[in-house]
Design an enzyme around this catalytic site. Structure first.
Site, PDB file in Angstrom:
ATOM      1  N   GLU A   1      45.501  -0.608 -19.626  1.00  0.00           N
ATOM      2  CA  GLU A   1      46.465  -0.256 -20.673  1.00  0.00           C
ATOM      3  C   GLU A   1      46.927  -1.527 -21.391  1.00  0.00           C
ATOM      4  OE1 GLU A   1      49.497   1.765 -18.359  1.00  0.00           O
ATOM      5  OE2 GLU A   1      47.922   2.357 -16.968  1.00  0.00           O
TER       6      GLU A   1
ATOM      7  N   HIS B   1      47.738   3.797 -23.113  1.00  0.00           N
ATOM      8  CA  HIS B   1      47.541   4.029 -21.671  1.00  0.00           C
ATOM      9  C   HIS B   1      46.123   4.566 -21.405  1.00  0.00           C
ATOM     10  CE1 HIS B   1      48.359   5.561 -17.641  1.00  0.00           C
ATOM     11  NE2 HIS B   1      49.610   5.192 -17.692  1.00  0.00           N
TER      12      HIS B   1
END
Ligand code: TA6
Length: 276
Positions: free
Chosen positions: A250, A146
């Site tokens: 991400e 992320h």
């Protein structure tokens, strides 16, 4: 390299070589900083991030595993899985061809997980998952790195590489849409799970006058997120104006791209960040 006391007293591995500096917190095996030589930090970490056991770190590269976002059936389970809120084991650091690699491990049931970060000409990150259960068993999981990328001003930033790609719009109940020929621009909250793509994404930042490429391998999904004003205000560990200073790109395997692993099988998902 060195093992130092980082923010909140959490242990952090600091890698330093001719390519630059990188730091990784054992908490969640979260990369906190990547500064190539002569460059400002590529990663953004919230000025209000919480650094304590059991808490996710707002920024850097949190690892989402074994699910992405909210748990499919149990709303009581933590967002983005379980491994980003626990300390990982530090296996060690090794040097090869002028690059430094740190290896960290953790376990999630029958799944053995290893994460490697390599400070070389790029910042390499690799998540390896092995199913150590009995033959005949299998597990389905989602995973994502992320990554919070620092930008001078999100309003002027663009992301290329996902043109003509299908995505699930998280702002519209994961409605399925397709990106046109235009780059992604930010004029409000953006929260999209692009699917079935192995494309390299590039974040173009006219303010910092640089581009950051996110190459990936073994990953079929790419999420692009910026909270914009309202959501940033609702996040306690993010300053109200911080939405202007990062874009999340991400790389992972999410939703349709979730991974099924049978006993004895391994899965490897990697990403590499480079400044252009
Ligand atoms: O990756 C985008 C996203 O799923 C957003 O919906 C937002 O929730 C973000 O992740 C942050 O999630 P977190 O649980 O770290 O607050």
């Amino acid at each position: 390299y060195s093992l130092i006391e980082g923010p909140g007293g959490l242990p952090v591995v600091s890698l330093v070589n001719d390519h630059g500096v990188a730091s990784i917190a054992l908490q969640g095996a979260t990369v906190l900083s990547y500064r190539p030589s002569d460059e400002a930090d590529v990663l953004y970490v919230s000025e209000s991030a919480v650094f304590s056991d059991g808490q996710p770190i707002r920024g850097g590269v949190p690892i989402c595993f074994p699910w992405f976002g909210s748990h499919g059936t149990d709303a009581g389970k933590p967002s983005h899985g379980t491994v980003r809120t626990r300390a990982w084991e530090l296996v060690g650091v090794h040097e090869h061809n002028g690059a430094l690699t740190v290896r960290l491990t953790t376990r999630e049931g029958v799944l053995a997980v290893a994460f490697e970060v390599t400070l070389g000409p790029r910042l390499g990150m690799s998540l390896e998952v092995e199913h150590t259960g009995r033959s005949g068993e299998s597990e389905v999981f989602e995973a994502a790195l992320h990554t919070y990328l620092s930008v001078g001003d999100v309003s002027g930033a663009t992301v290329t590489g996902l043109e003509q790609t299908d995505y699930l719009d998280q702002l519209e109940g994961r409605r399925r849409l397709t990106q046109g020929d235009d780059p992604i621009v930010f004029e409000g909250e953006v929260d999209r799970i692009y699917l079935n793509t192995s494309a390299t994404c590039v974040l173009h930042d006219p303010v910092f006058e640089r581009s950051v490429a996110v190459d990936k391998d073994g990953s079929r999904s790419t999420v692009v997120w910026n909270p914009w004003i309202e959501k940033a205000r609702r996040l306690a560990d993010l300053p109200d104006d911080a939405w202007q200073r990062f874009v999340c790109i991400e790389t992972g395997n999410i939703a349709d791209n979730a991974v099924t692993l049978r006993a004895g099988e391994r899965h490897r998902m990697a990403a590499a960040l480079s400044v252009q």
